[in-house]
Design a protein around this motif. Structure first.
Motif, PDB file in Angstrom:
ATOM      1  N   HIS A 261     -26.117  52.989  80.539  1.00 32.27           N
ATOM      2  CA  HIS A 261     -25.711  53.619  79.451  1.00 32.27           C
ATOM      3  C   HIS A 261     -26.776  54.642  78.886  1.00 32.27           C
ATOM      4  O   HIS A 261     -26.428  55.668  78.352  1.00 32.27           O
ATOM      5  N   ARG A 262     -28.083  54.437  79.133  1.00 34.45           N
ATOM      6  CA  ARG A 262     -29.236  55.191  78.732  1.00 34.45           C
ATOM      7  C   ARG A 262     -29.083  56.549  79.537  1.00 34.45           C
ATOM      8  O   ARG A 262     -29.474  57.609  79.177  1.00 34.45           O
TER       9      ARG A 262
ATOM     10  N   LEU B  94     -27.513  62.342  80.095  1.00 32.79           N
ATOM     11  CA  LEU B  94     -26.999  63.155  80.941  1.00 32.79           C
ATOM     12  C   LEU B  94     -26.556  64.872  80.187  1.00 32.79           C
ATOM     13  O   LEU B  94     -26.830  65.607  80.995  1.00 32.79           O
ATOM     14  N   PRO B  95     -25.631  64.697  79.326  1.00 25.60           N
ATOM     15  CA  PRO B  95     -25.439  65.991  78.855  1.00 25.60           C
ATOM     16  C   PRO B  95     -26.729  66.920  78.363  1.00 25.60           C
ATOM     17  O   PRO B  95     -26.645  68.200  78.468  1.00 25.60           O
TER      18      PRO B  95
ATOM     19  N   PRO C  30     -32.128  62.388  70.262  1.00 23.40           N
ATOM     20  CA  PRO C  30     -32.315  61.518  69.126  1.00 23.40           C
ATOM     21  C   PRO C  30     -32.286  60.016  69.589  1.00 23.40           C
ATOM     22  O   PRO C  30     -33.193  59.180  69.429  1.00 23.40           O
ATOM     23  N   THR C  31     -31.448  59.780  70.248  1.00 23.28           N
ATOM     24  CA  THR C  31     -31.077  58.521  70.669  1.00 23.28           C
ATOM     25  C   THR C  31     -32.438  57.966  71.471  1.00 23.28           C
ATOM     26  O   THR C  31     -32.733  56.811  71.020  1.00 23.28           O
ATOM     27  N   LEU C  32     -32.869  58.733  72.406  1.00 20.92           N
ATOM     28  CA  LEU C  32     -34.119  58.143  73.191  1.00 20.92           C
ATOM     29  C   LEU C  32     -35.295  58.290  72.534  1.00 20.92           C
ATOM     30  O   LEU C  32     -36.163  57.503  72.735  1.00 20.92           O
ATOM     31  N   VAL C  33     -35.466  59.260  71.598  1.00 22.80           N
ATOM     32  CA  VAL C  33     -36.528  59.242  70.722  1.00 22.80           C
ATOM     33  C   VAL C  33     -36.684  58.142  69.685  1.00 22.80           C
ATOM     34  O   VAL C  33     -37.722  57.312  69.672  1.00 22.80           O
TER      35      VAL C  33
ATOM     36  N   PHE D 209     -29.179  57.227  66.131  1.00 26.90           N
ATOM     37  CA  PHE D 209     -29.706  56.033  65.793  1.00 26.90           C
ATOM     38  C   PHE D 209     -29.037  54.846  65.988  1.00 26.90           C
ATOM     39  O   PHE D 209     -29.570  53.686  66.379  1.00 26.90           O
ATOM     40  N   ILE D 210     -27.814  54.836  65.694  1.00 29.79           N
ATOM     41  CA  ILE D 210     -26.893  53.648  66.177  1.00 29.79           C
ATOM     42  C   ILE D 210     -27.064  53.419  67.495  1.00 29.79           C
ATOM     43  O   ILE D 210     -27.144  52.477  67.948  1.00 29.79           O
ATOM     44  N   LEU D 211     -26.778  54.410  68.325  1.00 34.46           N
ATOM     45  CA  LEU D 211     -26.839  54.336  69.792  1.00 34.46           C
ATOM     46  C   LEU D 211     -28.094  53.424  70.305  1.00 34.46           C
ATOM     47  O   LEU D 211     -28.334  53.006  71.108  1.00 34.46           O
ATOM     48  N   ALA D 212     -29.210  54.026  69.635  1.00 39.43           N
ATOM     49  CA  ALA D 212     -30.509  53.648  69.999  1.00 39.43           C
ATOM     50  C   ALA D 212     -30.698  52.090  69.712  1.00 39.43           C
ATOM     51  O   ALA D 212     -31.139  51.465  70.522  1.00 39.43           O
TER      52      ALA D 212
END
Lengths: 306, 288
Positions: free
Chosen positions: A109-110, A115-116, A178-181, A93-96
């Motif tokens: 960064h996205r 990547l992993p 979760p970041t990208l969602v 969430f923070i990264l998003a």
């Protein structure tokens, strides 16, 4: 003529729908129904024996040593779930939020954060296993090189740190999802709402808690449910990093490993019991379905419809 | 707590404050990117080092000329065979998933018929069921079909696993396509099959790409089903073969790292080239 046309079309639709339907019926629906049926029988290896009612369920839940194994694996799964909830979804969430602001380099960064996610779990498992090596792994070597040598330890070799070391590898592997969602959820918030809020308050914190978070709730529901299902299905990382027995001393044993070991056995125990394995599968399955159902309906009820 | 108060603090400071807050977010992003990339970079660097070099200076940049580790993998292990098996299994599964998925989605999305909602529901039911838990009956089923230790067992399971999300994505997409072209062709007397093949399928391609990416990554990476279904070393897929081979070279870390690098390389390269499609494809089910 119309009658004939209808029949022709009916045949055509049938031809389109039956092959895919057969695949799903044969390789998903039938096995899942069978898993329930198998749990009520006694099994000798691959041969089905007598109907034993609930005895397999009774054994894995109440008879030692199965009872302790079941409880230990379940407890570890609960730890895994809550740890990943904070590490993976919380960080996500923070990264998003950070990515959402389109700062310089956001595109790069996205790409990096996701990547992993595309790597095979087996690659991640071995990579971190090498990194955690007590003598030659980069984790301990880094700690020593910055003067924190007293923190160096056999990460995967002792009960206190083994499960957490694997959890961290998992969080590294999957945090991009979760970041990208969440990011996609944030990008769907209409600009007018954000402008209105900007007039009302200067505080970023208020904006996040009162506006962004409630509006990305649909993303949150999906991310929580997937994490829950994934955490209670967890298999590959603990299998490679801790071993099928959940070593050391069952500290990394989770339900997925325990179920697989009970069903297909391993070299050291030699046990293979499809009845007990099926009972475990059914219990895990019902648990996942029930909790996922509650998460979805509870959280859905609180969502704000845009 | 502290993050919140610092954000409030910066907020009150106007332009400078904005820079400060964005600065904090920028630091978070950069730190995260370093953490995400460092393990991969160390893996690739180590693949070009000898084992003593890895132990002595794990972070140094190698000169990339020392490729004996890769040579060893190429010549002394079954790596190529594993790679080819992964291609065969993934490729065959993808062809089946896209063919069968498009057929079902087309029927559900394009025609009105009795039971179509039920059939869609039937497909969607497979969406969240963890099929791993049905591994015992699946194992027995594959035995009864005499395809244990045969790549068909993997292809069939992956196809069944991929169909629900494919039907879900593609039905939605196919429903949104306009009717005009189809109706015109029907007036001209084109058969239903011809309408689907010549008119509708070209329009469906974008959804097929999304569905393909969503399925190709988990199938290519899967370890669990080969573990149960495949015993013969010549039939192992890459993730499963990796375990064999990591067990053989436990003390030769140079070879271990180059094995990991070689296994990761195809998907990393494709991802970097097509990151936008990959991200859209893999998150599409969850974003809806």
């Amino acid at each position: 003529m119309p009658q004939l046309r209808m029949t022709g079309r009916g045949l055509w639709i049938t031809a389109l729908i039956v092959p895919p339907l057969a695949f799903v019926a044969l390789f998903i629906v039938y096995p899942i129904i069978s898993a329930f049926a198998y749990a009520f029988f006694d099994w000798q290896g691959l041969r089905r024996g007598d109907f034993v009612g609930l005895e397999n369920f009774h054994t894995v839940l109440f008879v030692e040593p199965y009872r302790s194994w079941t409880l230990n694996a379940f407890k570890n799964n609960v730890i895994v779930f809550f740890a990943l909830m904070v590490l993976q979804n919380g960080l996500g969430f923070i990264l998003a939020y950070a990515l959402w602001r389109e700062l310089p380099g956001a595109r790069f960064h996205r790409i990096a954060v996701f990547l992993p996610v595309v790597l095979s779990t087996i690659i991640v498992a071995y990579l971190f296993k090498l990194f955690y090596h007590p003598l030659f792994g980069v984790v301990n070597i880094s700690l020593k090189s910055v003067g924190l040598g007293w923190l160096a330890q056999p990460w995967l070799g002792q009960g206190g740190t083994a499960l957490w070391s694997i959890i961290i590898a998992q969080a590294w592997h999957m945090v991009g999802f979760p970041t990208l969602v969440f990011l996609a959820g944030m990008q769907r918030i209409p600009g007018e709402i954000l402008d209105a809020v900007r007039m009302e308050t200067e505080s970023e914190w208020v904006k996040i808690t009162k506006i962004v978070w409630p509006l990305v709730a649909p993303s949150a529901t999906i991310v929580f449910t997937l994490l829950f299902v994934g955490a209670f299905n967890w298999f590959e990382l603990p299998y490679i990093m801790g071993g099928l027995d959940g070593s050391p001393f069952g500290s990394t044993d989770v339900l997925g490993l325990y179920f697989y070991r009970t069903a297909f056995g391993n070299v050291s125990s030699g046990q293979q019991d499809f009845g007990l394995g099926s009972a475990l599968a059914v219990l895990i399955f019902i648990f996942i379905a029930a909790v996922a159902g509650v998460i979805t309906t509870r959280l859905r009820a609180r969502e704000i419809q845009l | 707590m502290s993050a919140a108060s610092s954000m409030n603090y910066y907020d009150r400071k106007g332009i400078l404050g904005t820079l400060g807050r964005d600065g904090l977010l920028q630091i978070i992003l950069i730190a995260n990117t370093v953490i995400m990339l460092a393990p991969i970079v160390i893996m690739v660097f180590s693949a070009f080092k000898t084992t003593p070099q890895i132990f002595q200076s794990p972070f140094s940049i190698p000169d990339f000329t020392q490729v004996s580790n890769f040579a060893k993998i190429w010549t002394q292990t079954n790596f190529l065979r594993y790679l080819m098996n992964s291609f065969i299994v993934t490729g065959a599964s993808m062809v089946l998933i896209l063919t069968l998925g498009t057929m079902a989605a087309y029927a559900i999305g394009r025609y009105q018929f009795k039971g179509s909602t039920f059939i869609l529901m039937f497909f969607l039911a497979g969406l969240t069921l963890p099929l791993k838990l049905a591994i015992i009956p699946l194992f027995m089923l594959m035995r009864d079909l005499s395809i244990l230790n045969n790549q068909l067992s993997l292809i069939f399971v992956y196809t069944a696993m991929g169909l629900p999300s494919t039907v879900f994505i593609m039905t939605g997409f196919i429903r949104s396509l306009p009717n005009e072209l189809e109706d015109a062709a029907r007036m001209d007397g084109a058969s239903e099959a011809r309408i689907m093949w010549a008119i509708m399928l070209p329009l469906v391609k974008p959804a097929m790409v999304i569905a393909a990416i969503q399925n190709v990554v988990p199938i290519w990476n899967d370890f669990f089903f080969p573990l149960v279904f495949i015993q013969n070393d010549d039939l192992k897929t890459l993730p499963q073969g990796l375990t064999t081979f990591m067990g053989e070279y436990t003390t030769d870390w140079g070879v271990l790292f180059s094995g990991l690098t070689l296994s990761a390389a195809p998907i990393i390269i494709i991802y970097i080239l097509l990151s936008k499609q990959f991200i859209a494809g893999m998150t599409s089910g969850a974003v809806k």
